[in-house]
Design a protein around this motif. Sequence first.
Motif, short mmCIF file in Angstrom:
data_model
loop_
_atom_site.label_atom_id
_atom_site.label_comp_id
_atom_site.label_asym_id
_atom_site.label_seq_id
_atom_site.Cartn_x
_atom_site.Cartn_y
_atom_site.Cartn_z
N ALA A 1 13.69 -7.87 3.19
CA ALA A 1 12.22 -7.95 3.26
C ALA A 1 11.58 -7.45 1.98
CB ALA A 1 11.74 -7.12 4.46
N ILE A 2 12.15 -6.41 1.39
CA ILE A 2 11.59 -5.88 0.13
C ILE A 2 11.70 -6.94 -0.97
CG2 ILE A 2 11.98 -4.17 -1.68
CD1 ILE A 2 12.74 -2.19 0.54
N VAL A 3 12.85 -7.65 -0.98
CA VAL A 3 13.01 -8.71 -1.99
C VAL A 3 11.94 -9.79 -1.81
CG1 VAL A 3 14.51 -10.55 -2.80
CG2 VAL A 3 15.46 -8.29 -2.33
N LEU A 4 11.72 -10.20 -0.58
CA LEU A 4 10.71 -11.23 -0.32
C LEU A 4 9.31 -10.75 -0.68
CD1 LEU A 4 11.94 -12.63 3.12
CD2 LEU A 4 12.21 -13.65 0.87
N LEU A 5 9.04 -9.47 -0.34
CA LEU A 5 7.71 -8.93 -0.69
C LEU A 5 7.56 -8.82 -2.20
CD1 LEU A 5 7.37 -6.15 2.05
CD2 LEU A 5 6.06 -8.27 1.89
N GLY A 6 8.68 -8.57 -2.90
CA GLY A 6 8.62 -8.54 -4.37
C GLY A 6 8.25 -9.90 -4.92
N GLY B 1 -6.40 -7.82 -4.43
CA GLY B 1 -6.47 -7.54 -2.99
C GLY B 1 -5.18 -7.91 -2.28
N LYS B 2 -4.71 -9.12 -2.53
CA LYS B 2 -3.45 -9.55 -1.92
C LYS B 2 -2.27 -8.69 -2.39
CE LYS B 2 -4.75 -13.22 0.45
NZ LYS B 2 -4.48 -13.39 1.87
N VAL C 1 0.46 -6.54 -0.20
CA VAL C 1 1.93 -6.71 -0.30
C VAL C 1 2.60 -5.40 -0.64
CG1 VAL C 1 3.77 -7.85 -1.58
CG2 VAL C 1 1.76 -9.15 -0.89
N VAL C 2 2.00 -4.66 -1.55
CA VAL C 2 2.59 -3.37 -1.94
C VAL C 2 2.61 -2.41 -0.75
CG1 VAL C 2 2.30 -1.34 -3.41
CG2 VAL C 2 2.02 -3.63 -4.37
N ASP C 3 1.50 -2.43 0.03
CA ASP C 3 1.47 -1.56 1.22
C ASP C 3 2.60 -1.92 2.19
OD1 ASP C 3 -0.68 -0.18 0.26
OD2 ASP C 3 -2.17 -1.35 1.38
N ARG C 4 2.82 -3.21 2.35
CA ARG C 4 3.89 -3.65 3.24
C ARG C 4 5.26 -3.26 2.69
NH1 ARG C 4 3.11 -9.77 4.94
NH2 ARG C 4 5.00 -9.22 6.11
N MET C 5 5.40 -3.37 1.36
CA MET C 5 6.67 -2.92 0.73
C MET C 5 6.89 -1.42 0.96
SD MET C 5 6.70 -5.00 -2.88
CE MET C 5 8.20 -4.20 -3.40
#
Length: 649
Positions: free
Chosen positions: A483-488, A499-500, A504-508
Motif C-alpha cells: 500500500a505504501i508503494v501504491l501511495l508513493g 491538497g491531494k 496521500v501523505v496522510d494515508r501513507m
Amino acid sequence: MIAFRPAMPRFSILLLLSLLPGLCMAENDLSQASTDDLEDRLEKIETELDGLARFTLRSGVGNIGWFSEIQKNPRRPEWAEIRFSESRQFDQIVLVPVLWIDAGKGPQADGFPTAFKIIAGADGDTGGRVIAEMGPGDPFLPRIAPLVIDVPPTSASWVRIVATQLSAHSRNGNRIFKLSEIMLFSGQHNVALHQPVRVSSNVGGWGEAAIYKKALVDGLTPFLMDAATEEMGNAFVTSSNRDVPFTLTVDLGNNQPIDGIRFHSALIDEYVPQINSSDFGMPRQFTVKGAKRADFSDAVTLLEYRRDSVYQAGNILEQRFLKTECRYVRLTVPKGGWSLDAKQTRRIISLDEIEVLADGLNVARGRPVHFPRRTSYGRAGNELLTDGRNHFGRILPIREWMGQLARRHDLEIQQPQVASALNLKYAKQKANLRRMSWLVALLAAGIVFVILIDRMLRLRAVLKVRERVAANLHDELSANLHAIVLLGDMAKKHIQSPGKLNEVVDRMQQVSKRSRIAARHCANMLQSDSLCEDLVKEMKFSAERLLSDTSHEISVEGETLLQQLSRRKRNDLFLFYQECLINIARHAEATSCSTRLIATQTEISLTVSDNGLGIKKVPPSLKRRARLLRAHVIVETPETGGTRIILTL
C-alpha cells in the motif's frame, strides 16, 4: 519326623536338639533367607567344621562289631542288651555303626536299622520302658558318624537296643542288624565299657572271631581320633634286644581316685601302605599297680591285662578297675608282653599317650613319667607319654570325640543345602543383573530417543513460529508495504496538487503506523510472555484500530473458558481474527461488521460477518491460520449479502 512315646515329652525335646541340630534349618525355607544370611550361615558352618574331629578311618586287622543273623523279614526284631551288676545311671547313648566301603559312595553304615527303640529296665523288670524310639521317617541315615542320643538321667540295670526294622545291605539286600559299639555315658564315664552283653542272635562262619558280641563294649570304633588340630604329637618309642620286663611310673602329683587307664597306639609312619601293623608297639600283656608312696611299698594291683587275639587290638585300649586312691601308677610289661617289629626280631613298646582316668577324665596329662632305662629311635621321651597329643593333634575325651563326629555329620548335611540355596540366590541375582543390564540399555536407548523426539519437537515448534511470523509478515506487513508503494506512486501523480498530495501523505502515514504496530505484534509473538493474556480485550482493541471507519460490534459467550486455553491457542485465535479484520478493511469495502465468539466445554466457534463485496472461498491466509489452529474454517454468503467466516475449534 522323630517318633517318641507320649510318656516322654521332655526326652523328645532333648533328643530333637541333640540328634538333629540341622533339622530347624531343613524345615526353614532357605529360599526365604537373604543372601547375606546364607553367606553368614555357610561361613559359620565351614568355620565350625574346621574345628571338629574328622572321619579318619582305622586300617589293618581288628574286630568289626556285632552282626545278627540274616533275616528274610525286615520287621523281625533283633536286639543287643548290656547288663550291669548293679543299677547304673547314664544321660547319653552313642550307637556307632559298622562301616562298609561302597565302591561308588565310599564308607557307608552297614546294617544300621532304619527303625529302632531303646529300652531300659531294672532287675526283675523283663519288659522295661522305652526311653527312645526312632522310625524310618527320621533323617539319621545314611551316615558313617556315631548316632548320639541325649536322654534325661536314667538309672537302669540293663539297656536293650531293639531293631524294629532292619536295613538292607546295598550289595546283596540281606536284612541284618549290625553295630560297632554301644556307649552309655554318665558324664565322661562310659559305663557300658566291658560290661556283659546279651544278643538275639549271632553270625557264625569264618569271620566269627571279628564279629563277636563283646566287641560292642570294648571301646573300639572304626575311627582314629583325629581332632583336626595343629598340635601334632610324637610317639614314645623304646626297644630292647634283651628278654627283660619293662616298667614305667606316672606321678599324678597327689592322691587321685582313679578307676581306669587308656592307651593310645602310635602311628610310627605315614607311608601307604604302612610297614607296621595297627597295634604296633601296643603291649600284649601288662600289669597296672597303684600306690600312695613312691617306693610302692603300699602297692595295690589295679589291673592285669592279656591280649589273646589280634581282634582285641585297636588304636585305643581302655581298661577299667575299681576306684582306688593313688598318687603313683606303675605299668609293668613282662618279658613275654612285648610287641615285635616288622622283622619280628626286636621287642618294641610304642605309645602316643597314657591316660590315667578318674570318672572318665585324664588326671595324668602333663605329669612326669619315670622309667629305669631305655633304648630309643630318637623319638623316645617321658614327656611324650602325657602331653595330651597323638599323631593327629589334641586327644579328646571320648564323649566329646563322639559328639564332634556326630556334629560333623549334621553340618556336612547342612552345608550342601545352604550352598545350593546360596547358589540359587546367586543365579537369581545374575539373572536379575542381566535383566537390569538390558533395562539400562533400553533406558539409555529410550533417553536418546526422547532427546531426538524433543529436538524434533523443538525444531517443529521453531518452524511453526517461523510460519506464524511469515504469515504475519505476509498478511499485514507485506500488504502495508504494498500500500505504501501504491501511495508513493499516487503522491508522484499529485505532486502539483498540494491538497491531494497531503491526503496521500496522510494515508501513507496511517499505513506506516499500522505497519509499525504489526511489526511490534510479530516481535511480541516471539518474545513476549504476556501476549493475549486477555483475548477479548485484545480482539476489541484490534477491531477499533483496524476498523476505525467501520461500524463494528463484538459479542462473547463463555469468556471464562477462553482463559483456560493455552497461550499459543489464544495467540493463534487472535491472529486469525486479526487477519479477518485486515481482509475486511482492505478488500471488503464494508460499512458494518459483527463478531460473535462462543466458547463451550467441547468447542469454540468464531463467526465474523460483514456487509461488503463478499467472497466465494476461504482466502489462503485464513486457511494457513486455521491450519495452525488445527481448526475448520468455512465461508458463507448471507441472504443480505456480504461475507460470513465461521471458524470451529
